[in-house]
Design an enzyme around this catalytic site. Sequence first.
Site, mmCIF file in Angstrom:
data_model
loop_
_atom_site.group_PDB
_atom_site.id
_atom_site.type_symbol
_atom_site.label_atom_id
_atom_site.label_comp_id
_atom_site.label_asym_id
_atom_site.label_seq_id
_atom_site.Cartn_x
_atom_site.Cartn_y
_atom_site.Cartn_z
ATOM 1 N N GLU A 1 -0.528 -9.407 -0.882
ATOM 2 C CA GLU A 1 -1.938 -9.694 -0.593
ATOM 3 C C GLU A 1 -2.769 -9.784 -1.876
ATOM 4 O O GLU A 1 -3.630 -10.654 -2.004
ATOM 5 C CB GLU A 1 -2.504 -8.618 0.350
ATOM 6 N N ALA B 1 0.874 -1.178 0.000
ATOM 7 C CA ALA B 1 0.000 0.000 0.000
ATOM 8 C C ALA B 1 0.909 1.226 0.000
ATOM 9 O O ALA B 1 2.062 1.170 0.449
ATOM 10 C CB ALA B 1 -0.878 -0.008 1.239
#
Length: 263
Positions: A114, A66
């Site tokens: 992820e 992120a």
Amino acid sequence: MSYENILFEVNQGVAILTFNRPKALNALSPKTLEEVAEVLDLVKKDQGVRVLLLTGAGDKAFIAGADITEFQKMNPLEARQFAERGQEIFFQLEQLAIPVIAVVNGFALGGGCEIAMSCDFIYASDKAKFGQPEINLGIIPGFGGTQRLARLVGRAKAKELCMTAEMIDAQQAKDLGLVAKVFPAEQLMAEAGKVAAALAAKGPVALRAIKQVIDRGCDVDLKSGCALEAESFAVCFASQDAGEGVAAFLEKRKPNFQGTLTN
Ligand code: CO8
């Protein structure tokens, strides 16, 4: 359609979504996630797309996580909303009816690991590196990483990777069952493309059934999973794809699967 942070193209049934912020190692910003959501909507509606590949621009990263530069702007509530939105989009990705391959060409860290784990399987370059380094920022994975990693590699190994932030290479990831195949970096996309083309020619009804039965079956007991399999088997058996597949075998020709459910 043009996007700020991703590229999207479709060629002969194979779609490629490329994360395209190489200067930030393709880090996932909220804007990037929304662009991914738009593409997933397109893919869901377009029956001509038979396979989806995800990869990263540049030769260094798939996605390095992120976007950390966004974190200081967020309060805990906004951080929770960002995590939940990411989880929702990754579920949409996971639940697409078509095969999705993560083509990991470099760092797949944090949110990058992820999203790769939300794909059906991962092909990695021999230069790829995987990890969940959130602990070093004082946080934990937030886009489903604790859950999918534990399901893929087992609880103890997942805890070790998340607690130590250890970065593992492609071969180690393959040994753990996280990665399906490792290719030399310069051959990765071509090899993934060959598999994608082969999958694009297979029966969409059966491909979808394989995804659903394995994914749902892994969350229930064996008997319930086998019951799901039998139900799905019957649906496939009744499909035009099955009629075509069996006829093509007996007529010694290549099948031409249309993805039509009923005969
Ligand atoms: N976010 C934003 N920018 C990044 C990120 C990132 N995750 N990773 C790298 N960059 C930027 C760097 O800041 C640098 O920018 P600049 O050139 O402007 O300084 C550029 O990319 C190149 O990176 P480096 O110079 O650091 O390259 P190195 O080869 O030296 O190192 C690494 C590569 C090891 C990958 C290093 O960049 C790194 O450790 N990156 C961070 C990895 C990380 O911690 N990822 C996890 C992020 S947290 C997360 O993913 C949580 C997901 C759930 C969120 C839930 C909602 C809140």
